[in-house]
Design a protein around this motif. Structure first.
Motif, PDB file in Angstrom:
ATOM      1  N   HIS A  62       8.779  -8.344  -6.762  1.00 27.58           N
ATOM      2  CA  HIS A  62       7.660  -8.290  -7.713  1.00 27.58           C
ATOM      3  C   HIS A  62       7.100  -9.672  -8.024  1.00 27.58           C
ATOM      4  CE1 HIS A  62       9.605  -9.910 -11.406  1.00 27.58           C
ATOM      5  NE2 HIS A  62      10.713  -9.540 -10.776  1.00 27.58           N
ATOM      6  N   ARG A  91       7.038  -4.808  -5.486  1.00 30.42           N
ATOM      7  CA  ARG A  91       5.606  -4.534  -5.328  1.00 30.42           C
ATOM      8  C   ARG A  91       5.389  -3.774  -4.025  1.00 30.42           C
ATOM      9  NH1 ARG A  91       2.353  -9.174  -4.325  1.00 30.42           N
ATOM     10  NH2 ARG A  91       4.281 -10.348  -3.895  1.00 30.42           N
ATOM     11  N   THR A 103      -2.268  -2.351  -4.487  1.00 27.88           N
ATOM     12  CA  THR A 103      -0.979  -2.934  -4.878  1.00 27.88           C
ATOM     13  C   THR A 103      -0.514  -2.295  -6.181  1.00 27.88           C
ATOM     14  OG1 THR A 103      -2.075  -4.748  -6.061  1.00 27.88           O
ATOM     15  CG2 THR A 103      -1.438  -5.153  -3.773  1.00 27.88           C
ATOM     16  N   LYS A 105       3.397  -1.968  -8.885  1.00 31.86           N
ATOM     17  CA  LYS A 105       4.796  -2.320  -9.111  1.00 31.86           C
ATOM     18  C   LYS A 105       5.631  -1.067  -9.320  1.00 31.86           C
ATOM     19  CE  LYS A 105       3.997  -6.866 -11.239  1.00 31.86           C
ATOM     20  NZ  LYS A 105       4.233  -7.704 -12.431  1.00 31.86           N
TER      21      LYS A 105
END
Length: 841
Positions: A62, A91, A103, A105
Motif C-alpha cells: 500500500h 494496493r 487503483t 486499497k
C-alpha cells in the motif's frame, strides 16, 4: 483447505505466545511461510457491464511500488492472485488499453480475512486515450521514420493463402515482374527477412506469415552498400502474448491450388516458443509468343522472319517450416534461437511451335520444341541472437550469428523437331539435356550498438562479416535420333566454385540543429573479395576492393546523410543523400554459355566493373483527420551501370547473344505520391502513383558506337475497401504499368484487377474468397528495334485464378500456463498424501 484449517488452529496460540516472553518466534515464522493470502474478483466495463478480458491486474504494497503478484483477466473477466503475504495493507492496480487506470486499497488480516473478494470492478472508458489510439492506427498504414517507410499488409485480404509475391503486388511503389521478382522504383531491391539479408525468394515466403513490409528506398549506412535498389524488409509475425495462441488455415483454388498453414506460439515466464509450418502448391497454364524480323544492317530490309508460340504448364510446390525459442536471461538480456527450413520444387513444360520464313515471307522451316525443366531445392537456416538493453532508454547491444546452407538439383530436356518445307529429307529429332547440382554455405556475423546521449543525440556503430562459398556443376549432353546416344557438350558444361566475402564497419550519429531539424550522418566502409573458379577449365576471375590505391579506398567509402523536419500541424519533411555500389556477380562475369535455346544464348563478360549509384530523395508526409498523404521526389545517378544487351552472333546472325556491359552513365529521376483516405465510416481508399524519367547510355554491340535511350514512364496502384454489416468486407485492388524505355526498345504496358471478399464469424473463424486478375490481363512483354532485328515478346507468370481459404484463430492469454499444470500435479500429490491421513473423517 484441510491443511489451511489445521494450520490456522495451530497459528492462533503462536500469535499470543509471540506477544509473551519466551514465545516461539521461529515456530511462528515457519507457519507464516505456509499461509498465503489471496485476492480475487471480476473486471467489467462500467457502461455495458460486460466482462473485460485480458486486463492486467497487479498487487503492490500500500505504501510502495514493490510488485507482489499479478495476472490477466480471463475471458469472463475473472481474476485471482495467490501467494500474497498473510497480513498487511495492499494496493490493486488494473490497466487495459482504452480504459482509465483503476487503483484501490485492501487488507489481508489473520485469522479470518486471509482471502479477499473485491467483487465487480468497473473500468471507465478513457476517451482521450481512445482518440490517440485511433490516430496511431491511421498513421500505421503509411508511416515515415528518418530512413524508411512502413506499409502494413497484415489486413490485406487478397493475399491470404498466397506468397510474398502476392503481398508485394499491393504494396505502394512496388511492382512484380513476369518472373515474380519485386521492383522498387524500377530497381531490383534487396530482400531482407526480420532485418537481415535473406536467400529466400518471394515465392518461398508465405503471405500469411508477414506482419508488415518495411520499404527503405534509400538505406542508411547501417545497411550493406550493395542495396542499390533499396530494401524490402519482410517482418514475419511473432506473437509475444502470454499463454498460448495460434492460427490454422487451409485454402483451395482453381488450377490445382492447395495450401495449409499452422502457426503456434507459447509464452511462459522467461520462455517463448514459436513454431510454424506452411504448405503451398499451384499449377499455372500460360501462353506467350516471340515474333522476330531479321534485318540487313546496311539496307534495313527484312531477310527472315521467326515466329514462335509458347504453351507453358508450371508446377510450384513449397514447404516452409520455422521454429523459434526466446529466453530472457535477465530483464535486460535475451537470447534467441531460430531455425528455418524451406524446400520446394518447380516443374515446367514449355511447348513451342515455331516457323521460319524467308524475306518474301514464304515458310521454309516449321517445327516443334518441348522444353522440360525441373528444379528442387532445400534451404536450411539457423540464427543465434543476443540482445542486451540498458537502464538508459534506447541503449542497446545486439549480436547476431547466422548460418545458411542451400542445396539444389536442376536440369532440363529439350526435344526439337525441325521440318524443312522444300526438302524431301527430314531432319533427325535432336535432344539436349542438362543435369545440374549446387550447394552453398553462408556465414554472417553482425554486431550493432546504439547509445542515445540525450533525447535528440544518438550514436550508432556496428560491424558485419559475410562469407559465402558455393560449388556448382552443369553437364549438358546432345543427341540425335535416339535419347540413348548422348555426347557431352564441352561448351555448355562447366564446374565452378565461387568465394564471396564482404567485411564492413559503420558509424552513425543523430542530432537536432538549432532550427529543430533532425539529422543523421554516417559513413560505411566495405572491403570485398570475389573469386570465381571454373575448375574443369583451370580459369578464374576475381576482384578485390580496395586493392590498395587511394582511388580504390575512396570507392570503398559510402556516406549517407538524412535530414528531417516536423511541424506542429502534422507536416514532416525529409531530405537524404547516399552512395551505393553494385558489384557484378558470377553469372555476369564468367565467359561461358549458361543457357541456350534455338535463337538465344547467354554469356558473361569478365571485363565488367562495379556500378556506383548516387541517390537523393525529398519526402513529404501529411497526416490529416481522415487519412494521410505521402509524396517523394528522387534522383539516381549511376556511374558505369551494368546493362543487359543483345546482339547477333558473329558466327550465326540468326542467334542473339545476350550479355552484360558497363554503360557510360545513367540518370533516373521521378516522383511518387500515395494518398489514403476514409470517405465515410465504412469506405477506405488508397491511391499510389509513381512517375519517372529514364536516361541511359551504353554499348549494345561491342563493335558499334554507344546508343542512348530516354523517356517518361509511370505506374499506378489503387486499393478500395468497404465494410458491410455483419463483419463482411470487400476489397478491390488494381494496378497499371506504362511502357518503359530500354536500350533500343521498350517494355509493353500491363494492367490488372483483383477482388476479395472476407467474412469474420465471431472472433475465431475467417472465411476469404479471392479472384486474382479478374480480366485475365496481367501480361508482360517487350518490343525491340535494332539495326539487326525487330522483336516482340510476351509472356505471363500466372493465369487468372480463384482461391478460397478458411482460417481458425485459437489461444488463451494465460501468464502461467505451465505453472498451473505443475500446481495441479502438486495438488494431486498433496491430495493423495492427505487421503492417507485420517483426521477423524
Amino acid at each position: 483447505m484441510k491443511k489451511s484449517f489445521f494450520l490456522l488452529l495451530f497459528f492462533v496460540p503462536f500469535v499470543f505466545s509471540a506477544q509473551m516472553p519466551g514465545g516461539n518466534n521461529a515456530q511462528m515464522a515457519k507457519v507464516m511461510k505456509e499461509i498465503k493470502g489471496r485476492v480475487y474478483g471480476k473486471i467489467v466495463d462500467a457502461s455495458t457491464q460486460k466482462p473485460v478480458e485480458y486486463a492486467s491486474v497487479v498487487v503492490l504494497w500500500h505504501n510502495k511500488d514493490s510488485l507482489l503478484g499479478g495476472s490477466l483477466t480471463a475471458e469472463n473477466g475473472d481474476f485471482s492472485i495467490d501467494n500474497l503475504p498473510p497480513m498487511g495493507g495492499f494496493r490493486i492496480k488494473v490497466t487495459q488499453i482504452g480504459y482509465q487506470t483503476y487503483t484501490s486499497k485492501f487488507y489481508i488480516q489473520l485469522p479470518n480475512k486471509i482471502e479477499v473478494d473485491l467483487g465487480d470492478i468497473a473500468l471507465k472508458i478513457d476517451q482521450k486515450l481512445l482518440s490517440e489510439v485511433d490516430v496511431v492506427a491511421e498513421k500505421a498504414q503509411v508511416t515515415m521514420n528518418i530512413d524508411k517507410r512502413v506499409y502494413n499488409v497484415d489486413k490485406d485480404m487478397s493475399v491470404r493463402g498466397g506468397t510474398a509475391v502476392d503481398a508485394m503486388k499491393n504494396v505502394p511503389g512496388v511492382s512484380v515482374d513476369a518472373d515474380g521478382n519485386a521492383q522498387l522504383r524500377n530497381q531490383s531491391p534487396s530482400i531482407f527477412v526480420d532485418g537481415r539479408p535473406s536467400n529466400l525468394t518471394l515465392q518461398q515466403i508465405p503471405a500469411d506469415q508477414i506482419d508488415r513490409i518495411e520499404v527503405i528506398t534509400n538505406p542508411s549506412v547501417k545497411y550493406e552498400a550493395q542495396a542499390t535498389g533499396g530494401i524490402l524488409n519482410i517482418i514475419l509475425k511473432k506473437n509475444l502474448k502470454p499463454g498460448y495462441n495460434g492460427i490454422a488455415m487451409g485454402n483451395v483454388g482453381t488450377n490445382d491450388r492447395y495450401g495449409a498453414m499452422l502457426n503456434l506460439n507459447v509464452k511462459e515466464g522467461k520462455w517463448n516458443f514459436s513454431g510454424m509450418y506452411n504448405f503451398n502448391q499451384a499449377f499455372n497454364d500460360t501462353k506467350g509468343f516471340t515474333d522476330r524480323i531479321q534485318l540487313n544492317d546496311s539496307t534495313n530490309l527484312a531477310t527472315a522472319y521467326f515466329n514462335q508460340d509458347n504453351a507453358v504448364r508450371m508446377k510450384n510446390m513449397f514447404n516452409f517450416g520455422k521454429l523459434g525459442v526466446d529466453y530472457n536471461l535477465t530483464n535486460r538480456d535475451m537470447v534467441s534461437f531460430n531455425a528455418m527450413l524451406v524446400a520446394g520444387e518447380f516443374d515446367t513444360e514449355d511447348n513451342q511451335d515455331y516457323n521460319i520464313l524467308d524475306a518474301d515471307q514464304v515458310e521454309r522451316v516449321y517445327g516443334f520444341r518441348q522444353n522440360e525443366q525441373f528444379a528442387k531445392f532445400q534451404n536450411y537456416n539457423g540464427q543465434l541472437l543476443y540482445k542486451k538493453t540498458y537502464p538508459k532508454a534506447g541503449k542497446e547491444l545486439s549480436a547476431d550469428f547466422n548460418y545458411n546452407y542451400t542445396n539444389s538439383n536442376n536440369g532440363y530436356l529439350f526435344t526439337t523437331n525441325d521440318h524443312p518445307v522444300d526438302s524431301v529429307n527430314s531432319i533427325p529429332v535432336s535432344y539436349q539435356k542438362n543435369e545440374g547440382a549446387s550447394n552453398a554455405n553462408q556465414v554472417v556475423f553482425q554486431l550493432d550498438f546504439v547509445n542515445p546521449h540525450s533525447e535528440t543525440k544518438k550514436f550508432e556503430a556496428g560491424i558485419r562479416s559475410f562469407y559465402k562459398t558455393s560449388v556448382s556443376s552443369n553437364d549438358t549432353y546432345n543427341a540425335t535420333v535416339t535419347e540413348e546416344n548422348y555426347t557431352r557438350d564441352s561448351i555448355m558444361s562447366n564446374r565452378y566454385v565461387i568465394n564471396d566475402m564482404v567485411n564492413a564497419a559503420y558509424v552513425n550519429y543523430n542530432d537536432k540543429t538549432i532550427w529543430n531539424i533532425s539529422y543523421q550522418a554516417g559513413l560505411r566502409f566495405e572491403q570485398s573479395y570475389y573469386e570465381g573458379i571454373i575448375t574443369d577449365r583451370n580459369e578464374s576471375f576475381s576482384y578485390r576492393y580496395p586493392s590498395g590505391s587511394a582511388e580504390d579506398i575512396m570507392k570503398s567509402l559510402f556516406p549517407g546523410i538524412y535530414l528531417s523536419k516536423k511541424t506542429d500541424k502534422g507536416h514532416e519533411w525529409q531530405l537524404n543523400f547516399s552512395r551505393k555500389i553494385k558489384r557484378p556477380n558470377f553469372f555476369q562475369l564468367m565467359p561461358f554459355v549458361m543457357f541456350s535455346d534455338r535463337q538465344n544464348i547467354r554469356i558473361g563478360n569478365p571485363e565488367l566493373k562495379p556500378e556506383f549509384r548516387n541517390i537523393a530523395e525529398l519526402n513529404y508526409n501529411k497526416v490529416f483527420e481522415k487519412g494521410n498523404y505521402l509524396g517523394s521526389v528522387y534522383m539516381r545517378y549511376e556511374e558505369q551501370p551494368i546493362t543487359n544487351v543483345a546482339y547477333p552472333s558473329l558466327t550465326s546472325p540468326n542467334v542473339l547473344v545476350n550479355t552484360f556491359v558497363n554503360g557510360e552513365n545513367s540518370v533516373q529521376y521521378g516522383t511518387e505520391h500515395t494518398i489514403k483516405h476514409t470517405f465515410f465510416k465504412n469506405l477506405d481508399a488508397m491511391l499510389n502513383v509513381h512517375g519517372y524519367y529514364i536516361y541511359m547510355k551504353g554499348l549494345v554491340v561491342p563493335t558499334e558506337p554507344e546508343v542512348t535511350a530516354q523517356g517518361p514512364a509511370f505506374d499506378a496502384k489503387a486499393t478500395l475497401g468497404y465494410k458491410f454489416p455483419k463483419q463482411l468486407t470487400l476489397q478491390v485492388n488494381g494496378g497499371y504499368r506504362s511502357p518503359q524505355v530500354l536500350l533500343l526498345g521498350n517494355t509493353l504496358d500491363m494492367y490488372y484487377m483483383d477482388i476479395s471478399l472476407n467474412k469474420m464469424i465471431g472472433t475465431k473463424w475467417v472465411l476469404n474468397a479471392t479472384l486474382s486478375d479478374v480480366f485475365n490481363t496481367k501480361r508482360m512483354g517487350t518490343h525491340y528495334e535494332t539495326p539487326y532485328y525487330i522483336q516482340d515478346m510476351s509472356r505471363r507468370r500466372e493465369q487468372r485464378f480463384f482461391r478460397f481459404s478458411v482460417t481458425y484463430i485459437f489461444g488463451k492469454m494465460d501468464a502461467s500456463i505451465f505453472k498451473k499444470g505443475k500446481q495441479m500435479r502438486n495438488q494431486d500429490n498433496q491430495q493423495g498424501g492427505q487421503d492417507g491421513l485420517d483426521f477423524g473423517k
